[in-house]
Design a protein around this motif. Structure first.
Motif, short mmCIF file in Angstrom:
data_model
loop_
_atom_site.label_atom_id
_atom_site.label_comp_id
_atom_site.label_asym_id
_atom_site.label_seq_id
_atom_site.Cartn_x
_atom_site.Cartn_y
_atom_site.Cartn_z
N ARG A 67 43.88 -0.24 78.97
CA ARG A 67 44.16 -0.69 80.34
C ARG A 67 43.66 -2.12 80.52
O ARG A 67 42.62 -2.50 79.99
N ALA A 85 42.78 -5.48 83.16
CA ALA A 85 42.24 -5.74 84.49
C ALA A 85 42.03 -7.24 84.66
O ALA A 85 41.87 -7.98 83.68
N VAL A 132 36.53 4.14 85.13
CA VAL A 132 36.98 2.85 84.58
C VAL A 132 36.95 1.78 85.65
O VAL A 132 36.47 0.66 85.45
N ASN A 133 37.46 2.13 86.84
CA ASN A 133 37.53 1.17 87.93
C ASN A 133 36.14 0.74 88.39
O ASN A 133 35.87 -0.45 88.59
N ALA A 146 39.90 7.62 85.69
CA ALA A 146 40.38 6.35 86.25
C ALA A 146 39.34 5.74 87.20
O ALA A 146 39.15 4.51 87.21
N LYS A 147 38.67 6.58 87.98
CA LYS A 147 37.64 6.07 88.88
C LYS A 147 36.46 5.48 88.11
O LYS A 147 35.92 4.43 88.48
N THR A 161 40.26 -2.50 78.65
CA THR A 161 39.47 -1.28 78.52
C THR A 161 40.14 -0.34 77.54
O THR A 161 41.33 -0.04 77.67
N GLU A 171 42.12 11.48 87.28
CA GLU A 171 41.67 10.67 88.39
C GLU A 171 40.17 10.38 88.30
O GLU A 171 39.72 9.30 88.71
N ARG A 198 34.81 -3.15 87.80
CA ARG A 198 34.52 -3.92 89.00
C ARG A 198 33.06 -4.35 89.07
O ARG A 198 32.74 -5.46 89.53
#
Length: 517
Positions: free
Chosen positions: A417, A419, A196-197, A193-194, A225, A190, A201
């Motif tokens: 991943r 996006a 990457v996000n 993942a954060k 990614t 997690e 963004r």
């Protein structure tokens, strides 16, 4: 008289009469100097293939496929010889959480069977010369096997270039986190993942802000990614390689139109690093990962699997600190987060786009980087010299295998991943990504007809032809086409089939080969 192209169009499944005609024709071709180059067409090797949505133009002399011998490689010998000692190095009698994780042990064990015919194979058959050929199974490992890692790299790059990335400018953003965060990123999915996000963004916000200032309506971005978990010295260090469409798609009446954006300045990169740092600091504090003590990571509630990855941080880098070389870095740092965005591929540069995808999806190391020293240690040649000028590191066999163990990603965790407009849930994805080749639509129904499902993985033969210009479906004995007829997995059947193939090959070989003339 039939031409070479007409002979090539003849059916390849004819019986002995057809084969004798081809042999006679090939003898005439050898005696003629003008038509010598057409011999390959007569032997059954086409000059051009169509494989799916792309074409391969073969060279005049296509290389023949020769199966590799993994048991003669350095890595295979290291694993087979020092595996027990390697497993014992993780055992601790005082800790109930010690030992090698199951998925890591399984990857090492499957690597020992990769490419070995005695462990099972696919049986191929040539209708022209009636011979059988064996193709060994691969382990499909994600970190240890260099062969499967190279195949995964080539397959991912081919999929992105052919089916995902549109023909627009592409820029690579690299985010390197601070050393203190490597343990959490390696063991907590997690947290990774954060990060990457937050990073993706932040890039999208910069691009859309510029587009709105230009008056573009509903700008949309896209990115892919890649999560790399290794350094050049094979230490565990999760970091991100993000391939971003260097611009935005503006919504117009005729459909999405791509508009390129200017290159990011140092101020823009500093803003990205600051944004990721602030958001990660806030998230870690809210999740309870920030402590004042230095051993905060050990005090956190970690599972045995998470503690396993934390132990990997204690492995030394093996780089000598004595040599100091001044290397100018173009990366921008803030709070330990480093951002680099100097690599760009222009529109229309398909080869450059594929090379960038290959670099982002590369495996941790290649077999050619390994050498054995005289004292039995492993010498790993670095792809590029380190900042201190060192070009190689020397490890003991157990130390080298321990480094590979921590590079195996956790199960059920994607390393690539998508996006923005490249994500599968995007509403405008079909209008942006390259469209597949048109299929034949029948006007009448057919009973018991199943729809064809597009496979994600590229076949072994197509990948060989794309990367090495090797025709893997060509029989080395007569030039006919090979087709799979089944898989042999049971040990008794494997021995029986291999023995039959060896006897058949010895019986059909010319007597000159048997006499070793």
């Amino acid at each position: 008289m039939a031409t070479a192209r007409e002979l090539h169009r003849e059916p390849r499944t004819r019986q002995d009469g057809g084969r004798r005609f081809v042999r006679q024709r090939s003898e005439k071709v050898r005696n003629s100097t003008k038509t010598r180059t057409n011999e390959r067409h007569i032997r059954g090797l086409p000059s051009r293939h169509e494989t799916g949505s792309w074409r391969i133009v073969c060279a005049q002399a296509v290389s023949e496929y020769k199966p590799r011998k993994p048991e003669s490689g350095i890595l295979h010998r290291l694993v087979s010889t020092h595996f027990d000692e390697f497993v014992e190095s993780f055992e601790d009698a005082d800790s109930c959480e010690s030992g090698l994780p199951t998925f890591v042990r399984k990857e090492f064990e499957e690597f020992l069977d990769c490419g070995i015919l005695e462990r099972g194979f696919v049986l191929l058959f040539c209708d022209r010369c009636q011979r059988e050929h064996a193709l060994a199974f691969s382990c499909k490992g994600r970190a240890i096997c260099p062969s499967c890692g190279a195949r995964r790299m080539q397959e991912t790059a081919a999929h992105l270039v052919d089916d995902v990335l549109p023909d627009v400018a592409l820029r690579q953003y690299v985010l390197s986190p601070p050393f203190e965060l490597r343990g959490l990123l390696a063991c907590k999915r997690e947290v990774l993942a954060k990060m990457v996000n937050f990073f993706v963004r932040a890039i999208f916000e910069q691009l859309t802000t510029w587009a709105r200032c230009q008056g573009l309506a509903e700008p949309k971005c896209g990115a892919v990614t890649f999560i790399q978990r290794f350094t050049k010295t094979l230490n565990i260090s999760p970091h991100l390689h993000v391939l971003v469409l260097d611009g935005v798609f503006a919504n117009e009446e005729d459909g999405p139109r791509f508009v390129e954006c200017p290159a990011p300045t140092n101020r823009d990169l500093l803003s990205l690093a600051q944004t990721v740092f602030k958001k990660m600091e806030k998230f870690l504090a809210k999740s309870g990962y920030l402590r004042s003590d230095s051993d905060a990571l050990e005090e956190a509630s970690l599972t045995p699997l998470e503690r396993w990855y934390v132990r990997g941080l204690a492995e030394p880098s093996m780089l000598s600190p004595s040599r100091i070389v001044d290397v100018k870095s173009t990366a921008i740092e803030c709070g330990g987060f480093s951002v680099h965005a100097q690599v760009r591929v222009a529109q229309g540069d398909r080869r450059g786009r594929e090379r960038l995808c290959l670099y982002a999806a590369r495996p941790p190391f290649a077999e050619d980087q390994l050498r054995m020293s005289g004292d039995g240690r492993v010498r790993l040649t670095l792809r590029r010299p380190a900042k201190n000028g060192q070009g190689a590191i020397v490890l003991s066999p157990v130390q080298f295998l321990r480094r590979l163990a921590w590079l195996v990603p956790p199960p059920a965790q994607h390393q690539v991943r998508y996006a923005g407009v490249l994500a599968s849930a995007s509403k405008v994805r079909r209008a942006i990504v390259p469209r597949p080749a048109p299929a034949l639509q029948l006007a009448f129904p057919i009973e018991n007809m199943r729809p064809q499902v597009q496979k994600r993985r590229m076949s072994w033969a197509k990948l060989l032809a794309r990367v090495y210009s090797i025709d893997g479906e060509r029989c080395l004995s007569c030039g006919g086409r090979l087709r799979p007829i089944g898989a042999v997995t049971e040990s008794s059947h494997v021995k029986q089939t291999l023995g039959r193939m060896r006897r058949q090959r010895c019986a059909r070989d010319p007597p000159q080969l048997a006499l070793d003339l």
